[in-house]
Design a protein around this motif. Structure first.
Motif, PDB file in Angstrom:
ATOM      1  N   MET A 163       0.822  -1.349  -0.005  1.00 52.35           N
ATOM      2  CA  MET A 163      -0.043   0.128   0.013  1.00 52.35           C
ATOM      3  C   MET A 163       0.837   1.216  -0.059  1.00 52.35           C
ATOM      4  SD  MET A 163      -2.627  -1.347   2.767  1.00 52.35           S
ATOM      5  CE  MET A 163      -1.675  -0.772   4.252  1.00 52.35           C
ATOM      6  N   CYS A 164       2.144   1.061   0.475  1.00 48.18           N
ATOM      7  CA  CYS A 164       3.069   2.313   0.519  1.00 48.18           C
ATOM      8  C   CYS A 164       4.470   1.855   0.227  1.00 48.18           C
ATOM      9  CB  CYS A 164       2.877   2.683   1.884  1.00 48.18           C
ATOM     10  SG  CYS A 164       1.063   3.423   2.321  1.00 48.18           S
ATOM     11  N   GLY A 165       5.369   2.765  -0.012  1.00 48.59           N
ATOM     12  CA  GLY A 165       6.667   2.706  -0.180  1.00 48.59           C
ATOM     13  C   GLY A 165       7.219   3.753   0.758  1.00 48.59           C
ATOM     14  N   ILE A 166       8.063   3.122   1.376  1.00 49.69           N
ATOM     15  CA  ILE A 166       8.830   4.008   2.490  1.00 49.69           C
ATOM     16  C   ILE A 166      10.247   4.144   2.207  1.00 49.69           C
ATOM     17  CG2 ILE A 166       6.940   4.382   4.076  1.00 49.69           C
ATOM     18  CD1 ILE A 166       8.271   2.179   5.990  1.00 49.69           C
ATOM     19  N   VAL A 167      10.971   5.302   2.672  1.00 50.71           N
ATOM     20  CA  VAL A 167      12.282   5.559   2.504  1.00 50.71           C
ATOM     21  C   VAL A 167      12.963   6.389   3.520  1.00 50.71           C
ATOM     22  CG1 VAL A 167      12.511   5.027  -0.206  1.00 50.71           C
ATOM     23  CG2 VAL A 167      12.338   7.291   0.929  1.00 50.71           C
ATOM     24  N   GLY A 168      14.228   5.942   3.958  1.00 45.38           N
ATOM     25  CA  GLY A 168      14.750   6.998   4.816  1.00 45.38           C
ATOM     26  C   GLY A 168      16.267   6.983   4.691  1.00 45.38           C
ATOM     27  N   LEU A 169      16.987   7.981   4.962  1.00 45.96           N
ATOM     28  CA  LEU A 169      18.622   7.856   4.715  1.00 45.96           C
ATOM     29  C   LEU A 169      19.212   8.886   5.929  1.00 45.96           C
ATOM     30  CD1 LEU A 169      20.900   7.230   3.162  1.00 45.96           C
ATOM     31  CD2 LEU A 169      20.265   9.261   1.879  1.00 45.96           C
ATOM     32  N   PHE A 170      19.963   8.250   6.694  1.00 43.58           N
ATOM     33  CA  PHE A 170      20.585   8.795   8.093  1.00 43.58           C
ATOM     34  C   PHE A 170      22.108   8.835   7.626  1.00 43.58           C
ATOM     35  CE2 PHE A 170      22.964   8.102  12.217  1.00 43.58           C
ATOM     36  CZ  PHE A 170      22.047   9.208  12.883  1.00 43.58           C
ATOM     37  N   LEU A 171      22.664  10.084   7.558  1.00 47.34           N
ATOM     38  CA  LEU A 171      24.121  10.327   6.982  1.00 47.34           C
ATOM     39  C   LEU A 171      25.042  10.433   8.160  1.00 47.34           C
ATOM     40  CD1 LEU A 171      23.466  13.196   4.332  1.00 47.34           C
ATOM     41  CD2 LEU A 171      23.618  10.613   4.140  1.00 47.34           C
ATOM     42  N   LYS A 172      25.938   9.429   8.207  1.00 49.06           N
ATOM     43  CA  LYS A 172      27.069   9.720   9.154  1.00 49.06           C
ATOM     44  C   LYS A 172      28.157  10.709   8.781  1.00 49.06           C
ATOM     45  CE  LYS A 172      26.485   4.676  10.308  1.00 49.06           C
ATOM     46  NZ  LYS A 172      27.398   3.390  10.205  1.00 49.06           N
ATOM     47  N   ASP A 173      28.410  10.485   7.204  1.00 53.25           N
ATOM     48  CA  ASP A 173      29.551  11.272   6.875  1.00 53.25           C
ATOM     49  C   ASP A 173      29.029  12.881   6.534  1.00 53.25           C
ATOM     50  OD1 ASP A 173      31.513  12.494   5.122  1.00 53.25           O
ATOM     51  OD2 ASP A 173      31.604  10.664   3.988  1.00 53.25           O
TER      52      ASP A 173
ATOM     53  N   ARG B 120       4.661   1.618  -5.584  1.00 53.92           N
ATOM     54  CA  ARG B 120       3.878   1.192  -4.232  1.00 53.92           C
ATOM     55  C   ARG B 120       2.907   2.150  -3.773  1.00 53.92           C
ATOM     56  NH1 ARG B 120       6.375  -3.140  -1.917  1.00 53.92           N
ATOM     57  NH2 ARG B 120       5.010  -2.796  -0.230  1.00 53.92           N
ATOM     58  N   GLY B 121       3.127   3.440  -4.212  1.00 54.24           N
ATOM     59  CA  GLY B 121       1.892   4.480  -3.917  1.00 54.24           C
ATOM     60  C   GLY B 121       2.024   5.594  -4.816  1.00 54.24           C
ATOM     61  N   PRO B 122       1.053   5.561  -5.564  1.00 57.37           N
ATOM     62  CA  PRO B 122       0.790   6.831  -6.414  1.00 57.37           C
ATOM     63  C   PRO B 122       0.052   7.899  -6.248  1.00 57.37           C
ATOM     64  CG  PRO B 122      -0.462   4.891  -7.235  1.00 57.37           C
ATOM     65  CD  PRO B 122       0.271   4.443  -5.841  1.00 57.37           C
ATOM     66  N   ASP B 123      -0.528   7.705  -5.046  1.00 58.56           N
ATOM     67  CA  ASP B 123      -1.724   8.539  -4.609  1.00 58.56           C
ATOM     68  C   ASP B 123      -0.972  10.041  -4.269  1.00 58.56           C
ATOM     69  OD1 ASP B 123      -3.693   6.967  -5.490  1.00 58.56           O
ATOM     70  OD2 ASP B 123      -3.835   6.307  -3.367  1.00 58.56           O
ATOM     71  N   SER B 124      -0.228   9.850  -3.533  1.00 63.23           N
ATOM     72  CA  SER B 124       0.536  11.173  -2.840  1.00 63.23           C
ATOM     73  C   SER B 124       1.741  10.689  -2.353  1.00 63.23           C
ATOM     74  CB  SER B 124      -0.232  11.629  -1.711  1.00 63.23           C
ATOM     75  OG  SER B 124      -0.341  10.612  -0.489  1.00 63.23           O
ATOM     76  N   ALA B 125       2.801  11.566  -2.177  1.00 65.27           N
ATOM     77  CA  ALA B 125       4.017  11.660  -1.507  1.00 65.27           C
ATOM     78  C   ALA B 125       4.582  12.691  -0.678  1.00 65.27           C
ATOM     79  CB  ALA B 125       5.207  11.603  -2.817  1.00 65.27           C
ATOM     80  N   GLY B 126       5.362  12.109   0.063  1.00 62.37           N
ATOM     81  CA  GLY B 126       5.938  13.251   1.270  1.00 62.37           C
ATOM     82  C   GLY B 126       7.244  13.059   1.726  1.00 62.37           C
ATOM     83  N   ILE B 127       7.818  14.011   2.224  1.00 62.39           N
ATOM     84  CA  ILE B 127       9.121  13.835   2.538  1.00 62.39           C
ATOM     85  C   ILE B 127       9.623  14.722   3.726  1.00 62.39           C
ATOM     86  CG2 ILE B 127      10.276  15.629   1.073  1.00 62.39           C
ATOM     87  CD1 ILE B 127      11.956  13.128   0.223  1.00 62.39           C
ATOM     88  N   ALA B 128      10.335  14.444   4.703  1.00 57.77           N
ATOM     89  CA  ALA B 128      10.607  15.140   5.738  1.00 57.77           C
ATOM     90  C   ALA B 128      12.352  15.273   5.665  1.00 57.77           C
ATOM     91  CB  ALA B 128      10.466  14.648   7.068  1.00 57.77           C
TER      92      ALA B 128
ATOM     93  N   HIS C 204       7.909   8.947   1.801  1.00 58.50           N
ATOM     94  CA  HIS C 204       6.656   8.125   1.826  1.00 58.50           C
ATOM     95  C   HIS C 204       5.905   8.174   0.322  1.00 58.50           C
ATOM     96  CE1 HIS C 204       2.389   6.648   2.726  1.00 58.50           C
ATOM     97  NE2 HIS C 204       3.121   5.752   3.614  1.00 58.50           N
ATOM     98  N   THR C 205       5.607   7.062  -0.089  1.00 55.65           N
ATOM     99  CA  THR C 205       4.708   7.274  -1.180  1.00 55.65           C
ATOM    100  C   THR C 205       3.281   6.568  -0.871  1.00 55.65           C
ATOM    101  OG1 THR C 205       5.530   5.154  -2.476  1.00 55.65           O
ATOM    102  CG2 THR C 205       6.473   7.099  -2.968  1.00 55.65           C
ATOM    103  N   ARG C 206       2.184   7.008  -0.998  1.00 59.26           N
ATOM    104  CA  ARG C 206       1.005   6.424  -0.460  1.00 59.26           C
ATOM    105  C   ARG C 206       0.138   5.648  -1.414  1.00 59.26           C
ATOM    106  NH1 ARG C 206      -4.073   9.186   2.023  1.00 59.26           N
ATOM    107  NH2 ARG C 206      -4.641   7.439   3.269  1.00 59.26           N
ATOM    108  N   MET C 207      -0.383   4.612  -1.214  1.00 66.43           N
ATOM    109  CA  MET C 207      -1.827   4.238  -1.780  1.00 66.43           C
ATOM    110  C   MET C 207      -2.558   4.113  -0.636  1.00 66.43           C
ATOM    111  SD  MET C 207      -2.272   0.380  -3.554  1.00 66.43           S
ATOM    112  CE  MET C 207      -1.091   0.693  -4.866  1.00 66.43           C
ATOM    113  N   ALA C 208      -3.643   5.197  -0.574  1.00 65.47           N
ATOM    114  CA  ALA C 208      -4.522   5.136   0.447  1.00 65.47           C
ATOM    115  C   ALA C 208      -5.367   3.776   0.864  1.00 65.47           C
ATOM    116  CB  ALA C 208      -5.637   6.284   0.001  1.00 65.47           C
ATOM    117  N   THR C 209      -5.666   3.712   1.772  1.00 65.10           N
ATOM    118  CA  THR C 209      -6.364   2.264   2.335  1.00 65.10           C
ATOM    119  C   THR C 209      -7.748   2.710   2.930  1.00 65.10           C
ATOM    120  OG1 THR C 209      -5.313   2.307   4.523  1.00 65.10           O
ATOM    121  CG2 THR C 209      -4.445   0.591   2.585  1.00 65.10           C
TER     122      THR C 209
END
Lengths: 302, 227, 442
Positions: A1-11, A32-40, A148-153
């Motif tokens: 229903m969704c795709g999620i990603v995250g990236l935490f930099l050490k360098d 995985r989620g064509p309805d909407s997207a968001g990022i922080a 996050h990419t969202r497929m609403a449920t």
């Protein structure tokens, strides 16, 4: 229903590339989620200042005069940077509450996406590529970020229903899965004073973590608590001002892949989200274990 | 001799100290000061301890007492010595309603007056009231003896089972199924003993006895207005 | 050639139906109102009028038998030093020795203990056998105070202050003389063979302000160890629950009008109280308004029959349920194998409700030694344990299908209603809609 990603930099030398790296990861998750997207994005802050990311359904009406409209509440200190449907208001911490309160009267259509010293949150309805372009995410620098990419449920396809959900200062969460006790939990948290903008189950998870952290727990401890109190299926990726956490439910059906090198820790719903990262060929790659808290923090790591 | 000043010591400390006594501790004397109308003072005693309460208490003083000797130098609130199993409870002043409710054994002495429902549902306790008692006393009383040196209020002994009621003064009215009964020698002897134990100076022959007519023991429609 | 006018066939009144006519004749002949057990027999809106939604794509179900679905419940976490831990959220309701035979009480204790749950004394006190056969025993504190004493209070695992019962909220009990055997009479301090009338109000307190003090006394006597339950009949569930909580209850037991084992007047059983289904949401609302839902636990009883009922009650907000009638049936009540004897009593298996008369052919609701000896408490306890196991598995099956890893995570949002009545009472949407009567907007 969704795709999620995250990236935490050490360098720290990778920090200018954070937006570009995260954008590429997110676009890969479009199916995985064509309805909407968001990022922080957790970027540079100004000492003593707070960033309030807001969104308006009528930006051309609300944003141009916003700085002036907020001047009485901020004593002329608020600065507004417009980015499409979003704007980032930077204001000294002492005036932050007054500005938030004033928003309701000077521009009632405006919604607060997130507040913090470092975090900026952008989310919109539409394909991830378009959403990212609209806000110029690829050009942003930062220490860590989640997307996050969202497929609403079960809740509406709206900007407010898009992830990440931010329910506390510099805190945000993206979720892949479906919680089965969010109605009861929302009622409980509401009674304890949490406010909800949506009917979304993921917002309940975010609010739960905020409430736990408000009671003195760190992110890792709050995630441990979630294992007992949240029912259903979930993979969470969570950001705080200096921290980054991942948690999968005990059944762990929803996909999750992680990669770690000396330079970063990365999360993707699928491996293909990670393939563009530098040095991925030699990274340690693993699938997070069920019911196990993964937690990194810039302050404790140093 | 432990002293519990309830103006500074929590009630819990008093009651847990009372419950912590061993069976052999029969010469223990507890003093309780400043009860100030506290509820549940000296409840659940299960050892032959003496408790002297200096002042007036609230609800359920000496509730479920089993073997203790409790004296209240003051008045008692509702339900004093409720469900007492054994022992003695003496109230130097007055007692509020429900004195000795459902008591199964032991002796409750009220030196002053007792309010309404004295001895309600009593199941074997002996109650001696030096003064008068209020309305609906000994309602559904099953067993034991209620002795009143003064007067009784309305509806004495309503729906009475096998408890015996002795009243020296007037009875305002009798409740359903309660009638006056003959005072036989065994009753006079019983009464004399109770009066002596309660420190009451009264002639047993001056009392009248009341008991159950037993008409309600088996349901019959002609008695329906008594239900 | 003859011609007959058409005639209307005889028509019986819906108002004065056969049952009504027979009851009028019976009352006229005997001058005694009808007393019985067995709970209300009229059709009421009930759990059958609710359905679970299940999970498919927007939610994911759990695998049966593999993925954990917790059934345990802890009762009395608010004030008691020693809360009660049950393996299943189904407890055995209070039924007295006196109303039930010693064998029946033993069977209930054995079945409950095998299942890791509690049983409850009744109006008449605690017997040694009952204490011995029940790992977890709740001691009822009733208006009559029959058999009440501090020793039993201390050897109980919890204390249940009974304010009312679903079969007769506002009424007292009635045990006819036939059932007052020597032992029952001795425990209750009553003459043998007389009708025993239980009071409807407690002898030494009235209302929530007094109740608070009574609960304080019980806690002080038992050194704050035991959970204190307060049981109310389904009458005014919002206020009664709120007031029980304000008075200091650890657990509220709410018994709807289908609550069935209490013998009382038929008119009381059929015309006083509210259906169980209608009682739960107001009670849960009261707990939520006080911020104590799940902190003060709610046990619901009255017409619980199977695992679906358990799951539905819990979805509406109960922490556990309690069974009485169903437990008696499980150990052998109204079994068709005694049909000839039920017929001789003017009844039939499945309809026998003169439990107060002490002539129960199944040996359960009797004090007659010959009848009581018909019940093998070991075998009957096993039957009860089997039945409790089935109910638990059924409830788990439903919870898993709704994607929950614990029965306690069932929510009202997992349900829809088949009828407008059920939708209004349970405050869940009418099937196929997102609306229930009373929801704002209408």
């Amino acid at each position: 229903m969704c795709g999620i990603v995250g990236l935490f930099l050490k360098d720290r030398t990778l920090e200018p590339e954070l937006g570009a790296l995260l954008s590429a990861m997110l676009v890969t998750m479009t199916d995985r989620g064509p309805d909407s997207a968001g990022i922080a994005i957790y970027g540079a802050g100004t000492d003593g200042a707070v960033k309030i990311t807001v969104q308006s359904p009528q930006p051309e009406a609300d944003f141009p005069g916003l700085e002036a409209a907020l001047a009485p509440a901020s004593e002329g200190t608020a600065r507004v940077a417009i980015k499409s449907t979003h704007a980032v208001i930077t204001v000294p911490a002492a005036h932050a509450e007054a500005v938030r309160a004033a928003l309701g009267t000077v521009a009632p259509a405006i919604r607060v996406m997130g507040v913090g010293e470092n975090v900026e949150i952008y989310k919109e309805v539409g394909l991830p590529r378009d959403v990212l372009a609209r806000f110029g995410i690829a050009a942003m620098a930062g220490t860590h970020g989640i997307g996050h990419t969202r497929m609403a449920t079960e809740s509406a396809v709206t900007t407010l229903g898009a992830h990440p959900f931010s329910t506390g200062p510099d805190q945000c969460l993206v979720h892949n899965g479906s919680l089965s006790n969010h109605n009861n939990l929302r009622r409980e948290l509401t009674r304890e004073g949490m406010r909800f903008e949506t009917e979304n189950d993921s917002e309940v998870a975010a609010a739960y973590l905020t409430a736990e952290m408000a009671s003195g727990k760190n992110l890792g401890e709050a995630l441990e608590g979630a294992l007992g109190d949240l029912d259903g299926f979930y993979t969470f990726v969570v950001g705080t001002r200096s921290g980054f956490g991942v948690l999968r439910d005990p059944i762990a059906c929803k996909p999750a892949v992680m990669a770690e090198t000396d330079r970063y820790v990365a999360f993707g719903s699928e491996y293909r989200a990670l393939v563009g990262l530098p040095g991925i060929e030699t990274a340690r790659i693993w699938e997070p274990e069920p019911a196990t808290v993964y937690f990194w923090d810039h302050r404790t790591a140093a | 001799m432990p002293v519990f000043d309830l103006s500074v010591t929590p009630l819990r400390d008093l009651n847990s100290a009372l419950h912590g006594l061993n069976d052999g501790a029969n010469d223990t004397v507890f003093e309780v000061t400043n009860p100030r109308g506290h509820h549940a003072v000296a409840v659940g005693i299960n050892a032959p301890v003496t408790v002297k309460v200096h002042g007036s208490v609230g609800y359920y003083c000496a509730g479920m007492n089993d073997g203790g000797n409790v004296t209240v130098h003051g008045s008692a609130g509702p339900g004093v010595a409720e469900n007492m199993m054994s022992g003695t409870v003496v109230i130097e002043g007055d007692a509020s309603q429900y004195a000795g409710a459902t008591g199964r054994g032991g002796l409750l002495v009220v030196k002053g007056n007792a309010a309404s429902r004295c001895g309600i549902s009593m199941k074997g306790i002996d109650i001696v009231v030096h003064g008068s008692i209020g309305h609906m006393s000994a309602f559904m009383a099953q067993a034991g003896n209620l002795v009143v040196l003064g007067d009784a209020g309305e509806a004495l002994g309503d729906s009475l089972y096998e408890a015996r009621l002795f009243v020296r003064g007037s009875v305002k009215s009798l409740g359903a199924d309660c009638i006056e009964k003959e005072m036989r020698p065994e009753h006079l002897a019983l009464l004399a003993d109770l009066l002596a134990r309660a420190g009451a100076d009264a002639d047993p022959a001056s009392f009248r006895r009341y008991g159950s007519a037993r008409r309600l023991y088996t349901f019959h429609i002609d008695n329906a207005d008594a239900y | 050639m003859s011609y007959h006018n058409p005639q209307t066939p005889p028509r019986k009144s819906a108002t004065f139906d056969d049952h009504t006519l027979a009851e009028i004749r019976r009352a006229a002949a005997t001058g005694i109102y009808d007393i019985r057990g067995g709970g209300t027999k009229r059709k009421l809106p009930h759990f059958d009028d609710l359905l679970f939604l299940g999970a498919s794509i927007s939610r994911y179900p759990l695998e049966g038998y593999r993925e954990r679905c917790d059934t345990s419940v802890t009762l009395g976490t608010r004030f008691a030093k020693k809360p009660i831990h049950l393996k299943i959220p189904i407890t055995i309701a209070g039924m007295s020795f006196g109303a039930l035979s010693a064998q029946a009480k033993e069977a209930l204790g054995r079945g409950a203990t095998l299942s890791g749950t509690s049983t409850t004394t009744g109006d008449g006190g605690m017997t040694d056998e009952e204490r011995g056969h029940s790992d977890i025993l709740v001691y009822q504190y009733l208006p009559s105070r029959y058999g009440m004493n501090p020793k039993d209070l201390r050897r109980a695992d919890a204390i249940e202050v009974v304010v009312g019962q679903g079969a007769k909220p506002g009424g007292g009990g009635m045990l006819l003389g036939q059932k007052i055997s020597d032992r029952v009479a001795e425990m209750r301090i009553l003459p043998k063979g007389i009708d025993q009338r239980s009071a409807c109000r407690h002898p030494d307190w009235t209302g929530p302000d007094d109740l608070e003090i009574k609960i304080l006394e019980l806690r002080e006597i038992t050194d704050w160890e035991k959970p204190i339950y307060v049981k109310v009949g389904g009458a005014r569930p919002y206020y009664d629950t709120a007031l029980a909580v304000k008075a200091g209850a650890d657990v509220v037991v709410l018994d709807g009008m289908q609550g069935g084992t209490a013998a009382t007047q038929d008119v009381f059983i059929e015309h006083v109280g509210q259906p169980t289904l209608a009682c739960i949401r107001p009670a849960v609302q009261a707990l939520q308004d006080l911020g104590l839902h799940r902190k003060v636990q709610l046990i619901v009883s009255g017409g619980i029959r199977n695992g679906a009922d358990v799951a539905k009650a819990m979805a509406l907000g109960a922490d556990a349920v309690s069974i009485g009638t169903a437990a008696l049936v499980a150990i052998g009540d109204n079994d068709p194998k005694w049909e000839a004897e039920y017929q001789a009593l003017g009844s039939t298996a499945g309809a026998y409700d003169d439990w107060h008369e002490g002539r129960d052919p199944a040996g359960i609701t009797t004090q007659d030694p010959a009848l009581a000896s018909r019940l093998d408490p070991v075998a009957a306890g096993r039957r009860l344990a089997n039945y409790l196991k089935v109910m638990t598995l059924e409830a788990q099956t439903i919870a898993r299908a709704c994607g929950h890893n614990s029965l306690h995570n069932l929510e009202p949002e997992d349900l829809c209603a088949l009828t407008m009545e059920a939708a209004a009472m349970a405050r869940v949407p009418l099937a196929g809609t997102d609306w229930y009567p009373g929801k704002s907007g209408f």
